[in-house]
Structures are given as C-alpha cells and as structure tokens.
Design an enzyme around this catalytic site. Structure first.
Site, PDB file in Angstrom:
ATOM      1  N   ALA A 198       0.729  -1.211   0.136  1.00 58.93           N
ATOM      2  CA  ALA A 198       0.196  -0.092   0.017  1.00 58.93           C
ATOM      3  C   ALA A 198       0.952   1.475   0.120  1.00 58.93           C
ATOM      4  O   ALA A 198       0.575   2.228  -0.479  1.00 58.93           O
ATOM      5  CB  ALA A 198      -0.854  -0.077   1.143  1.00 58.93           C
ATOM      6  N   THR A 235      -3.674 -10.950  14.608  1.00 58.55           N
ATOM      7  CA  THR A 235      -5.071  -9.729  14.437  1.00 58.55           C
ATOM      8  C   THR A 235      -4.739  -8.750  13.562  1.00 58.55           C
ATOM      9  O   THR A 235      -3.665  -8.155  13.225  1.00 58.55           O
ATOM     10  CB  THR A 235      -5.166  -9.077  15.874  1.00 58.55           C
ATOM     11  N   CYS A 325      16.593   0.571   0.664  1.00 60.08           N
ATOM     12  CA  CYS A 325      17.320  -0.020   1.484  1.00 60.08           C
ATOM     13  C   CYS A 325      18.919   0.073   1.275  1.00 60.08           C
ATOM     14  O   CYS A 325      19.699  -0.120   2.212  1.00 60.08           O
ATOM     15  CB  CYS A 325      17.100  -1.633   1.587  1.00 60.08           C
TER      16      CYS A 325
END
Ligand code: PLP
Length: 373
Positions: A198, A235, A325
């Site tokens: 996203a 969750t 990175c």
C-alpha cells in the site's frame, strides 16, 4: 522552495482522503475475530475492502489475502512454493528486489536448484534464455518482477507468464511498482501469485496484499490463529486494510490524468538533465521503462558523487540511488551491475521517481542543484 520529494519508488505520501478513512476506522476498535458487534463491524470493513481491492484488480475476493508488506508476501510465496507445491527449482533474476532474491538464495543454500535468467545489454530479461531453462521438465517456480524498482524497466509480464503456462511452471510476479500505476486484470493475466504494497500507492505503510490464483493453495508460514482464513495468523489491522483499499481506489480513479502529467515530467527531467549536464544517460531504454521512474548516469567525478545525495538533502531535495534499503551505501547497485558495462557502471547514478504533485519548477531546482554539485 519547500522540501522536494522525488523518491516515490521508495515510498509515497499518504493521501488525505486515505488518512481520513483510516482515522474513522481507528475509532472503531473491535477485534475482527470477536463475534460481538464490535468485532463484526471490524470484520465487515476488512471483507468489503477485500471485495473492493479484488474488483479493482480483476480478481476474486477469495484470491486476495492481506498482510504487512510486500517483503512478507514475497517471502511467503517463495517459501511455500517449495513446501506446499513441491517446487524443486526456482528461476529468477539477479535484478529482483532483495525481498525476492534473499529468500530465493536461502532456498539455494538448502539445496533447491536456482537459475537466473540472463539480462540483455538494455536491461531487458532474455526470454529466449528463460524458455531454454523452462524446457528442463522440473517442478518450477518462476519469480520475476513486473517493474524494476531501481531502473523502472518493465518486464514482459504476459510473455513470461505465457512461457510459464506453456511449460507448466508457477509464475510469481512482484508487482509492487505496477499495482496502482497501471490497469491490472488478474483474471486475464497468466500470473499465479503476485504481491503489492500500500505505501507505494499513497496508502499506509504496514499493509500489503498477496494474490493467489484460485484454486492454488499455499500453507501458512505464520501460525497461531484463523485470521485470513488461517493463511496468515495475527490480529488484522482494519485501519491499514481500509486505507489500502481507499488508496487503490483513488489511484485508479485518477490514473489517466496522473500518468499523463508524470510521463511529461519524466521526459522534461531527462531533457533538462541532458541539456544542463551533457553526458547524462538514462539507465535502461526509456522506451521500455515505466513513466514514474527515471534512473540516470551522471557525468560527475566519483569524488563529487560520493557526497551527492547528502548535498541534495542539504538543499531539501530527496532522491535516491536505488532501493531505499541501499541508498545510503556506497556499493554499486546489484540491479545496474546486471547490464551496465564497466565504463557505464563506474558513473554515479541517481533514481528520480515522481508522483502527480511534482512540478516542473521542482525539476528546474533539482537540475540547478545537480549542475552546481
Ligand atoms: N518489491 C519491490 C519491487 C519494491 O520496490 C519494494 C519496496 O521497495 C519491495 C518489494 C518491498 O516492499 P515493502 O516495503 O512493502 O516490504
């Protein structure tokens, strides 16, 4: 001049409409696994986001699974292709993002056969070589990205996928740099697995998705609960998932206008660089690179190059050399090393990656800063 951000392949700003929706969802704090009304409303937000994302990408809702990021998605697919599908060989390319290369190389150490497709001088994958590799009849996963995050080079997704079909290999495509940037119809693409993230399309960080073409099934790597139909325990984060769906919706709503603006800006940037810094050359054939990423070699001495990103940062300009990175490292890019010759590889490179809110004025400021460097 305000801060100038030209590093959208690393991450994008979160659109205000996305933040607004996420904030509303954060207030509804139910655990999606709870059976009471708090839980049920959280669960229904996740499921309507799944349907929305699936519709935007031409997939079935059950083929979309949510997770934390594309690195997680790539790792899961590559690990489970071997464990769940009995793959004994992986074909990939040295130009892949480390989120693919490292799990592939980890399997290599465990004895899984790994082969890398040759790269042509213009940065394109050699599909003749891919086909010759596929002729060896072995249970195979082909892991080749759609658009390269450093160079913007577009791989022939359909050509690769069709070869995989022809030789009964599974095809996994890292589509982080194309989802939200190009129309995608997964029902018609010869792709078995794909991942997206996203934060590359103006959504939140910490939200990713995986597509697993039905009826293929991969076993979970994270155990401990029945979330995501048991494929990914833990969750769920409804606010992240809703934010991702909203961001994708907005990306596709404005795709055409944004594409046109960004493409013109990329063209302008290359022209200006070549005019003011003669000797600037694009890495990768511009005809075959995506509209929002420009990677160039600059006619600067190694001495100047070493401090370049720092000097630009001091002038409030954010760009990078390659993937986020490695942008702080002095090491040559593993991607460029695949196709540049020694002389080209010795030149400093930068990656400029655009979004719809960048302007010509910002590019003029960047070019002036580079000229003074
Ligand atoms: N694959 C590609 C092509 C990328 O550009 C990135 C991000 O830079 C990743 C994978 C990793 O994505 P994430 O930050 O969601 O783990």
């Amino acid at each position: 001049m305000n801060k100038i951000y030209l590093d959208h392949a690393a991450t994008t700003y979160v659109k205000p409409e996305v933040i607004e929706e996420m904030t509303q969802v954060l207030v509804q704090f139910g655990n999606p696994s709870s059976t009471h009304s708090f839980g049920r409303s959280a669960k229904s937000l996740i499921e309507s986001s799944r349907k929305q994302i699936a519709a935007l990408l031409g997939a079935k809702a059950k083929e979309i699974l949510f997770n934390s990021c594309a690195t997680e998605g790539n790792n899961w697919i590559i690990q489970q292709a071997v464990k769940s599908l009995g793959v004994t060989r992986i074909i990939s390319s040295e130009m892949e993002h480390h989120a693919v290369l490292y799990p592939v190389k980890a399997w290599q150490k465990e004895g899984i056969a790994v082969e890398f497709v040759k790269v042509l001088a213009d940065g394109q994958l050699d599909l003749v070589h891919l086909e010759s590799l596929l002729q060896n009849n072995q249970p195979t996963l082909v892991s080749l990205m759609h658009i390269n995050n450093e160079t913007g080079i577009i791989n022939d997704l359909v050509g690769i996928g069709n070869l995989c079909k022809q030789y009964s290999a599974y095809y996994h495509a890292d589509m982080v740099q194309s989802v939200g940037k190009y129309p995608i119809n997964l029902a018609e693409l010869p792709v078995d697995f794909m991942v997206a993230s996203a934060h590359k399309f103006h959504g939140p960080k910490g939200a990713g998705l995986v597509y697993v073409k039905s009826p293929l099934v991969l076993q979970p790597t994270i155990l401990g609960g029945e979330q995501e139909k048991g494929y990914r325990a833990g969750t769920e984060a409804p606010h992240q998932i809703v934010g991702m769906a909203k961001a994708l919706e907005l990306s596709y709503e404005h795709l055409e206008a944004e594409h046109t603006h960004i493409q013109a800006l990329k063209q302008y940037t290359l022209e200006q660089l070549q005019q003011h810094l003669p000797g600037t050359e694009p890495n990768g054939n511009p005809e075959m690179t995506t509209y929002n990423i420009l990677n160039v070699r600059l006619p600067l001495s190694a001495e100047k190059a070493s401090m370049l990103l720092f000097a630009l940062d001091m002038k409030n300009i954010a760009i990078s050399r390659g993937s986020a990175c490695q942008s702080g490292s002095g090491k040559p890019s593993h991607v460029l090393a695949c196709f540049l010759n020694e002389e080209q590889g010795a030149k400093p490179n930068i990656r400029i990656s655009f979004a719809e809110n960048n302007t010509k004025e910002e590019i003029d400021y960047l070019v002036a800063a580079l000229t003074e460097a």
